[in-house]
Design a protein around this motif. Structure first.
Motif, PDB file in Angstrom:
ATOM      1  N   GLU A   8      36.229  -4.511  37.221  1.00 47.38           N
ATOM      2  CA  GLU A   8      35.618  -4.502  35.887  1.00 47.38           C
ATOM      3  C   GLU A   8      34.220  -3.879  35.904  1.00 47.38           C
ATOM      4  OE1 GLU A   8      33.687  -8.624  34.887  1.00 47.38           O
ATOM      5  OE2 GLU A   8      35.690  -8.988  35.702  1.00 47.38           O
ATOM      6  N   LYS A   9      33.527  -3.899  37.053  1.00 47.69           N
ATOM      7  CA  LYS A   9      32.198  -3.316  37.132  1.00 47.69           C
ATOM      8  C   LYS A   9      32.229  -1.803  37.026  1.00 47.69           C
ATOM      9  CE  LYS A   9      30.493  -7.086  40.041  1.00 47.69           C
ATOM     10  NZ  LYS A   9      29.899  -7.449  41.367  1.00 47.69           N
ATOM     11  N   LEU A  10      33.390  -1.186  37.242  1.00 43.11           N
ATOM     12  CA  LEU A  10      33.516   0.270  37.196  1.00 43.11           C
ATOM     13  C   LEU A  10      34.064   0.766  35.864  1.00 43.11           C
ATOM     14  CD1 LEU A  10      35.025   0.860  40.760  1.00 43.11           C
ATOM     15  CD2 LEU A  10      32.610   0.880  40.079  1.00 43.11           C
TER      16      LEU A  10
ATOM     17  N   TYR B   9      41.844   3.756  29.118  1.00 40.14           N
ATOM     18  CA  TYR B   9      40.950   4.291  28.091  1.00 40.14           C
ATOM     19  C   TYR B   9      39.846   5.135  28.720  1.00 40.14           C
ATOM     20  CZ  TYR B   9      37.707   4.307  24.129  1.00 40.14           C
ATOM     21  OH  TYR B   9      36.860   4.675  23.112  1.00 40.14           O
ATOM     22  N   ASP B  10      39.242   4.632  29.810  1.00 45.10           N
ATOM     23  CA  ASP B  10      38.180   5.386  30.474  1.00 45.10           C
ATOM     24  C   ASP B  10      38.693   6.721  31.006  1.00 45.10           C
ATOM     25  OD1 ASP B  10      36.554   3.295  29.892  1.00 45.10           O
ATOM     26  OD2 ASP B  10      36.144   2.698  31.961  1.00 45.10           O
TER      27      ASP B  10
ATOM     28  N   ARG C 251      39.004  12.701  30.517  1.00 44.24           N
ATOM     29  CA  ARG C 251      39.758  13.953  30.344  1.00 44.24           C
ATOM     30  C   ARG C 251      39.298  14.682  29.081  1.00 44.24           C
ATOM     31  NH1 ARG C 251      44.339  10.381  31.433  1.00 44.24           N
ATOM     32  NH2 ARG C 251      44.921  10.530  33.643  1.00 44.24           N
ATOM     33  N   THR C 252      39.065  13.917  28.017  1.00 40.64           N
ATOM     34  CA  THR C 252      38.607  14.535  26.771  1.00 40.64           C
ATOM     35  C   THR C 252      37.251  15.196  26.951  1.00 40.64           C
ATOM     36  OG1 THR C 252      39.826  12.878  25.483  1.00 40.64           O
ATOM     37  CG2 THR C 252      38.086  14.072  24.348  1.00 40.64           C
ATOM     38  N   LEU C 253      36.346  14.517  27.666  1.00 34.60           N
ATOM     39  CA  LEU C 253      35.019  15.075  27.900  1.00 34.60           C
ATOM     40  C   LEU C 253      35.096  16.339  28.753  1.00 34.60           C
ATOM     41  CD1 LEU C 253      31.942  14.810  27.678  1.00 34.60           C
ATOM     42  CD2 LEU C 253      31.993  13.352  29.714  1.00 34.60           C
ATOM     43  N   GLN C 254      35.918  16.312  29.768  1.00 40.83           N
ATOM     44  CA  GLN C 254      36.050  17.492  30.628  1.00 40.83           C
ATOM     45  C   GLN C 254      36.614  18.673  29.853  1.00 40.83           C
ATOM     46  OE1 GLN C 254      38.393  16.317  34.009  1.00 40.83           O
ATOM     47  NE2 GLN C 254      36.834  14.907  34.811  1.00 40.83           N
TER      48      GLN C 254
END
Length: 434
Positions: free
Chosen positions: A380-382, A343-344, A349-352
């Motif tokens: 999980e911290k990333l 998901y991240d 990719r969408t933001l770029q």
């Protein structure tokens, strides 16, 4: 002739043995049981990430508008009592009025039962009862019962006091009058006003406790009784089973509740209570399902046979009935980590693409590396979208939805945060019986 007969006998024996072998030594066919008859411990699941939100039933989206007829009765006949909300039964025949008097302590409420036309049927709560958590008051699906939480009232009013809180005035004795009683009409001579003649009296004799307990009443608001009697425990987040026979609720000790209040207040946050799930029957029989605390409301399966609860990144399912109920844990940490990484990356990719492939300084983004098969779990911290389960919904016998999100509820509403809300689901199947 004898040779032919012998051959026939041998053939018959072989056929018989072959038939026996097929019946005895071949594995029995698998029998696929129904979900209703399958204990929780024999459920299998398949996880699907980032699915559309479930279609909740109409009860969830009921309007919060107050019943106009009930509001009109309060405006006309009950000036010292303020209507807070109305709750209509599923069959639209009864309306519960949640209200308070101007002298009541904040967060303490009273209940009356009305018809849908705005006629007062009955006062439900006694003068010594205070209804808490009015947003959780709920009708049973068949409209036969109402469930609410109440405890002993902090402020015990003087029974001779008027609704305004001032003592009811009594005629003063005139020393010059030879007989004071002649100036005061007797009860037989006094004619009550129409409002006093038609207003029901508040019930008496209802058992109350020093902590919040669950009460139920019938459809007319009568037979109010506690179904939990564990003083020291606080009950909240309760809901009816679809067949209207049982409740599932969360409960916590008063000390645990107080501790969470202190911690939340020190951070400027709104209290999000945590409790242990329990099943409560109408006759008062109660069963604690788990020793772990959760802030997520437990839910019923559509067939009323099971209950599901969420704990951080795990779903647990419990049998609600039976002499030997089972339970099953479904750990989802790995699945949520992997789906959050995907998901991240998709969000990045969408933001770029939306920024034309360059950052705020005009520097082109590096080419995204293709997704590679995982050899280790993501950290999980990333992962910004990796969050605990905050809501569950059991929409069909084989569909259990769960929502993950980051929640921060502050006393200052402008500072509250809800982000990365994502719905996932479990496809449940019954393990075959052999």
């Amino acid at each position: 002739m004898r040779a032919s007969l012998a051959k026939a006998c041998i053939l018959a024996v072989m056929l018989t043995l072959t038939g026996c072998q097929n019946n005895i030594f071949q594995p029995a066919p698998e029998v696929q049981p129904g979900m209703k008859d399958t204990p929780a411990v024999r459920l299998s699941f398949r996880f699907e990430a980032d699915v559309p939100a479930p279609a909740f039933d109409e009860v969830r989206s009921l309007s919060e508008e107050r019943n106009a007829a009930v509001q009109a009765d309060f405006d006309s006949n009950r000036p010292q009592e303020l209507l807070d909300r109305t709750i209509v039964s599923p069959d639209n025949k009864r309306v519960v009025a949640v209200y308070h008097r101007v002298t009541d302590v904040p967060a303490e409420f009273r209940l009356d039962m009305y018809t849908s036309e705005g006629q007062l049927l009955r006062k439900m709560t006694s003068e010594t009862m205070a209804v808490h958590f009015p947003d959780t008051i709920v009708w049973s699906p068949d409209s036969s019962s109402l469930a609410f939480v109440a405890m002993i009232r902090v402020f015990q009013p003087d029974p001779t006091a008027s609704p305004t809180g001032s003592p009811t005035p009594t005629p003063a004795a005139d020393p010059e009058s030879p007989d004071v009683t002649e100036a005061i009409p007797s009860e037989q001579e006094a004619s009550p006003t129409p409002a006093a003649a038609t207003t029901p009296e508040a019930p008496t004799g209802i058992l109350t406790f020093r902590t919040e307990q669950i009460y139920i009443s019938n459809a007319d608001g009568a037979d109010v009784k506690p179904v939990t009697e564990n003083e020291g425990l606080i009950y909240f987040y309760y809901s009816w089973s679809p067949d209207s026979t049982m409740l599932v609720a969360l409960s916590a000790t008063a000390r645990e509740w107080k501790y969470l209040e202190v911690v939340s207040s020190s951070k400027g946050e709104i209290l999000i209570p945590q409790g242990r799930p329990r099943i409560i029957e109408k006759n008062g029989r109660e069963r604690r399902l788990d020793d772990n605390l959760t802030s997520v409301r437990p839910v019923w399966s559509p067939d009323s046979m099971k209950v599901a609860a969420a704990f951080e990144n795990q779903i647990r399912i419990y049998d609600a009935t039976g002499t030997s109920p089972t339970q099953a844990a479904i750990p989802l940490r790995n699945q949520l980590l992997i789906s959050s990484q995907a998901y991240d990356r998709a969000q990045q990719r969408t933001l770029q693409a939306a920024n034309g492939g360059v950052d705020a300084n005009g520097v082109p983004y590096p080419e995204p590396s293709p997704d590679q098969p995982l050899s280790t779990l993501p950290d999980e911290k990333l992962l910004v979208s990796y969050n605990p389960i905050v809501e569950i919904a059991w929409t069909a016998d084989d569909l259990l939805y769960l929502q993950t999100a980051y929640l921060k509820r502050m006393r200052n509403e402008a500072e509250s945060v809800r982000s990365f809300s994502r719905w996932h689901r479990l496809i449940l199947t019954a393990q075959p019986e052999r």
